[in-house]
Design a protein around this motif. Structure first.
Motif, PDB file in Angstrom:
ATOM      1  N   ASP A  75      -0.208  -1.483  -4.939  1.00 26.39           N
ATOM      2  CA  ASP A  75      -1.197  -0.395  -4.942  1.00 26.39           C
ATOM      3  C   ASP A  75      -0.470   0.906  -4.633  1.00 26.39           C
ATOM      4  OD1 ASP A  75      -3.619   0.989  -4.970  1.00 26.39           O
ATOM      5  OD2 ASP A  75      -4.161   0.402  -2.942  1.00 26.39           O
ATOM      6  N   GLN A  76       0.367   1.353  -5.570  1.00 23.03           N
ATOM      7  CA  GLN A  76       1.216   2.513  -5.319  1.00 23.03           C
ATOM      8  C   GLN A  76       0.436   3.796  -5.065  1.00 23.03           C
ATOM      9  OE1 GLN A  76       4.011   2.333  -8.687  1.00 23.03           O
ATOM     10  NE2 GLN A  76       5.597   2.180  -7.129  1.00 23.03           N
ATOM     11  N   ASP A  77      -0.650   4.009  -5.781  1.00 23.54           N
ATOM     12  CA  ASP A  77      -1.393   5.256  -5.591  1.00 23.54           C
ATOM     13  C   ASP A  77      -2.456   5.159  -4.499  1.00 23.54           C
ATOM     14  OD1 ASP A  77      -3.381   3.784  -6.819  1.00 23.54           O
ATOM     15  OD2 ASP A  77      -3.421   4.986  -8.642  1.00 23.54           O
ATOM     16  N   GLY A  78      -2.705   3.944  -3.983  1.00 21.63           N
ATOM     17  CA  GLY A  78      -3.636   3.770  -2.873  1.00 21.63           C
ATOM     18  C   GLY A  78      -5.101   3.750  -3.251  1.00 21.63           C
TER      19      GLY A  78
ATOM     20  N   TYR B 229       0.814  -1.210   0.000  1.00 20.60           N
ATOM     21  CA  TYR B 229       0.000   0.000   0.000  1.00 20.60           C
ATOM     22  C   TYR B 229       0.851   1.266   0.000  1.00 20.60           C
ATOM     23  CZ  TYR B 229      -3.599   3.215   1.809  1.00 20.60           C
ATOM     24  OH  TYR B 229      -4.469   4.259   2.000  1.00 20.60           O
ATOM     25  N   LYS B 230       0.663   2.090  -1.034  1.00 16.73           N
ATOM     26  CA  LYS B 230       1.321   3.394  -1.129  1.00 16.73           C
ATOM     27  C   LYS B 230       2.821   3.277  -0.867  1.00 16.73           C
ATOM     28  CE  LYS B 230      -2.577   6.374  -0.040  1.00 16.73           C
ATOM     29  NZ  LYS B 230      -3.062   7.453   0.822  1.00 16.73           N
ATOM     30  N   ASP B 231       3.447   2.380  -1.580  1.00 20.50           N
ATOM     31  CA  ASP B 231       4.851   2.057  -1.356  1.00 20.50           C
ATOM     32  C   ASP B 231       5.580   2.048  -2.693  1.00 20.50           C
ATOM     33  OD1 ASP B 231       7.071   1.361   0.128  1.00 20.50           O
ATOM     34  OD2 ASP B 231       6.239  -0.528   0.852  1.00 20.50           O
TER      35      ASP B 231
END
Length: 172
Positions: A123-126, A99-101
């Motif tokens: 899930d880079q953008d969350g 998550y967001k990483d």
């Protein structure tokens, strides 16, 4: 009328004490989810370990799993990770949601600390986390074989949480 004015501070105190008493009985880790008993939201995201592959709901259908929201920036995730490895060793299917990483640090993390996940979603953008109602990491969802979310746990999953809360729901 003047006697009634004398009791106003007492009445205010009793009302405030009742609210404070109620507040002490609330579990701060319990954050209800609107998705309980609803399907996992539709998604189509990259596989963290194989960026050329995509992961969708269809890839996870057919067996129950834990959906674990984690990130390298999350100190509690580091505490939780050894227990997730233990659960995976016992045959519990765990899907990771990074998550967001950033992908490269996340891949290094899994290389250094072992990978308990049957698949890991980036899930880079969350946005998917937002669809799930994620507040932060770590969070863990119990998902049944039909893809229905049965429970959401906010915080570290350890032996106590697994035995008392998650395992009974997971094993239904």
């Amino acid at each position: 009328m003047n006697r009634f004015k004398l009791f106003i501070p007492l009445i205010i105190f009793v009302v405030m004490a009742a609210f404070l008493w109620r507040g002490l009985s609330i579990d701060p880790n319990h954050l209800p989810s609107a998705l309980i008993d609803k399907p996992v939201p539709a998604f189509d995201l990259p596989n963290l370990l194989r960026a050329d592959e995509r992961v969708t709901n269809a890839d996870l259908a057919g067996k129950p799993y834990l959906l674990n929201v984690w990130a390298t920036w999350c100190p509690s995730c580091r505490i939780e990770h050894p227990f997730l490895n233990k659960l995976a060793g016992q045959g519990v299917a765990i899907v990771g949601l990074n998550y967001k990483d950033e992908n490269e640090p996340a891949r290094e993390w899994l290389k250094n600390f072992e990978d308990p996940y049957i698949i890991n979603i980036a899930d880079q953008d969350g946005r998917f986390g937002l669809d799930l109602g994620v507040y932060g990491a770590p969070e863990t969802f119990v998902v049944d074989a039909e893809g229905i979310i049965r429970y959401k746990h906010v915080g570290v999953v350890d032996e106590r949480v697994w035995r008392s809360t998650l395992a009974p729901i997971f094993n239904q």
